[in-house]
Design an enzyme around this catalytic site. Sequence first.
Site, PDB file in Angstrom:
ATOM      1  N   SER A 413      12.434 -36.179  -2.647  1.00 35.58           N
ATOM      2  CA  SER A 413      13.362 -35.305  -1.930  1.00 35.58           C
ATOM      3  C   SER A 413      13.897 -34.184  -2.808  1.00 35.58           C
ATOM      4  O   SER A 413      14.500 -33.240  -2.303  1.00 35.58           O
ATOM      5  CB  SER A 413      14.531 -36.122  -1.383  1.00 35.58           C
ATOM      6  OG  SER A 413      15.210 -36.789  -2.439  1.00 35.58           O
ATOM      7  N   HIS A 434       8.050 -34.964   2.453  1.00 34.72           N
ATOM      8  CA  HIS A 434       9.423 -35.464   2.382  1.00 34.72           C
ATOM      9  C   HIS A 434       9.885 -35.870   3.774  1.00 34.72           C
ATOM     10  O   HIS A 434      10.261 -35.036   4.598  1.00 34.72           O
ATOM     11  CB  HIS A 434      10.339 -34.384   1.794  1.00 34.72           C
ATOM     12  CG  HIS A 434      11.783 -34.788   1.764  1.00 34.72           C
ATOM     13  ND1 HIS A 434      12.817 -33.867   1.826  1.00 34.72           N
ATOM     14  CD2 HIS A 434      12.382 -36.008   1.702  1.00 34.72           C
ATOM     15  CE1 HIS A 434      13.970 -34.504   1.791  1.00 34.72           C
ATOM     16  NE2 HIS A 434      13.729 -35.800   1.727  1.00 34.72           N
ATOM     17  N   GLU A 446       9.488 -32.233   5.644  1.00 37.00           N
ATOM     18  CA  GLU A 446       9.335 -31.113   4.712  1.00 37.00           C
ATOM     19  C   GLU A 446       8.003 -31.287   3.994  1.00 37.00           C
ATOM     20  O   GLU A 446       7.793 -32.294   3.311  1.00 37.00           O
ATOM     21  CB  GLU A 446      10.473 -31.110   3.678  1.00 37.00           C
ATOM     22  CG  GLU A 446      11.616 -30.202   4.003  1.00 37.00           C
ATOM     23  CD  GLU A 446      12.604 -30.087   2.859  1.00 37.00           C
ATOM     24  OE1 GLU A 446      13.149 -29.002   2.654  1.00 37.00           O
ATOM     25  OE2 GLU A 446      12.858 -31.092   2.168  1.00 37.00           O
ATOM     26  N   ASN A 484      17.691 -30.118   0.726  1.00 37.51           N
ATOM     27  CA  ASN A 484      18.595 -30.688  -0.276  1.00 37.51           C
ATOM     28  C   ASN A 484      19.079 -29.653  -1.280  1.00 37.51           C
ATOM     29  O   ASN A 484      20.168 -29.786  -1.838  1.00 37.51           O
ATOM     30  CB  ASN A 484      17.916 -31.857  -0.994  1.00 37.51           C
ATOM     31  CG  ASN A 484      17.879 -33.097  -0.128  1.00 37.51           C
ATOM     32  OD1 ASN A 484      18.644 -33.220   0.829  1.00 37.51           O
ATOM     33  ND2 ASN A 484      16.981 -34.029  -0.437  1.00 37.51           N
TER      34      ASN A 484
END
Length: 698
Positions: A413, A434, A446, A484
């Site tokens: 991540s 991800h 992702e 993130n």
Amino acid sequence: MSTVYEVRDGVAVITLENPPVNGLGHATRAGIAEGLAKAQADDQVRAVVLIGGGKAFSGGADIREFNTPKATQSPLLVDVIAALDACAKPVVAAVHAVAMGGGLELALACHYRVGLPGAQIALPEVKLGLLPGAGGTQRLPRAIGVARALDMVVTGRVVKSETLVGTLFSTLFEGSHDDLLAGAIAFAGDVASQGGILPRLRDAAIDDADGAAQAAIDAAREKVQREQPHFPAPQKCVAAVEAALQRPFDDGVKFERECFVTLVSSPESKALRHAFLGERAAAKIADVPDDTPVRTIERVAVIGAGTMGSGIAMTFANAGMPVTLVDTTEAALARGIEGMRGNYARAVTRGKLSADEAQKRLARIHGSTDFASVADADLIVEAVFEEMAIKQVVFRELDKVAKPGAILASNTSTLDLDALAATTSRTQDVIGMHFFSPANVMRLLEVVRGAQTGKDVLATVMKLAKRIGKLAVVARVCDGFIGNRMLEPYFKQSQWMVEQGATPAQVDGAIERFGFAMGPFRTSDLAGNDVSWAIRKRRHAEHPGIVYPKIADVLCEAGRYGQKTHAGWYDYAEGDRAPHASAKVGQMIDDYRKANAIVPRTFSDDEIVDRLVYALVNEGAKVLADGTAARASDIDMVYLNGYGFPLWRGGPMHYADTVGLDKVLARVREFAQDAHGEDWTPAARLVELADAGKRFNA
């Protein structure tokens, strides 16, 4: 031309030719109107058949024309509908594959409808924050009854043509598109030879002698007010269907049109249409053509049987693919399989899955403690603990045992995918996938493109994402990728505010009232405060100049890791995920402020929301500028589908566009003058666009 006109056996055939789904853009509308006028003027033509060429009858309006000059260019769809309705010769709609939105309204305006079995019939406008605007809410209840029409209009639900025979459809023909056309021409000839008054749905009466129709409307109104308070379209859908029941047809059409005009300019509809188009744009990769060859993916392996690995394994099994789940010990493997068994059992209990189907899915997952068991996998997804050294060990082993051409994916991540790829001899085969927790539920994926990732690998994973029901968004390699990376300044702002005077509950409450599914402190407790703690420590080691709020570390040092320890920013009772205000946390915050000579101040809800959302926006502008995301709408798709950003606001970048980038920039500069203003250096892209009066989403 987007329509083709011909005459067969005295029947004019108007064929829509606007692939892929015969959208009703201006050229197509004009073609239908011209063909209809030509047919009426020709004494040799006895009837008209309207049919779609290619893959569909019609998928409806071209939403790209909304709020543009073409949307008001004659003929409008309502003009075409009126012409069909008023035609003195019988008009037969021949429906195959898809009749949705304006396409269904087109068919409803015809005097008769025939079709093929299996055609998908729907008025899905509500999903775009709209309602049918060309008579759909008035004609459909007259065709199939109020209760059923109400369900279709308010939910956008798709029904099959065979369930509507005797109501919407006169008959269905078995066979091909050619069979449908031949059958429709014969049908049109028959009804023309019979003469008489042409049946128009506008003239059909709605019977509500027992009050059942009004009762259905009242129940639907209460339901949408309760379940969808932020979306005006469902409520107006109910009101429009009620107008069909209570008003003369022309009055009902006028009311429907007024509702449509109001909704099409609403911020909620613009946000939903942005999301609709953004999802389609996310699949387009500038340097990877649609015809890029892809690899065959039939067998999958997942490394790591923890929460993420098990969820990923379920995702592939749910799509019908055999999965090998690998972990280092039998005990870890057993926990993972037992967790999956429990997930499937709960789905059966809730009626979402049959017991037989649950068993079939679970049977597709095979556990192993032997790395060599992945040797026949076409795709291997690593989902072990988020630590570079551990993941590098896994990738070295995979490089040894994976077959040539296998795709090696990491579920990381935040970590550097290129550093993982460098541990292998096949960097072109390495990609990031991800998934978001729970992986078998969350729609976002992702897809992280490494510096050496092959175009065929990227194309393969993007295609695979659709197969497993995910929305794939491509990101370039950076710390945290799109989602993130942007989340870090968001969380920092939440913690700075608590240090300076806000409470966790106040911050969460403000952003949840704005529309987020969950505030930052509840989110952190759910994910595990120790996870973000580890990331902060890693980033601080890599970049010593970064200054983080310290109050979160104080909680972690006290073992308050969140729901897993029943204590985080909130207290949690055993077996209960509901957050409860914690007196201990309140005291810890007070003690921290006193120790650091912080005089607390008050924060309004508006300031809390602006600080959190504009932190996302400012970082998002940097994500765009350095190419981590290809387009602003990609960022919005990530936040709508993976981070609980309110759908009716369209994502952080779209929301900033609606506010006005000049106003956003002014607020960012204002925050830069406050405590910890170093976190508010305006992104160059934000400044550039704001100064030029432009938007992130052009």
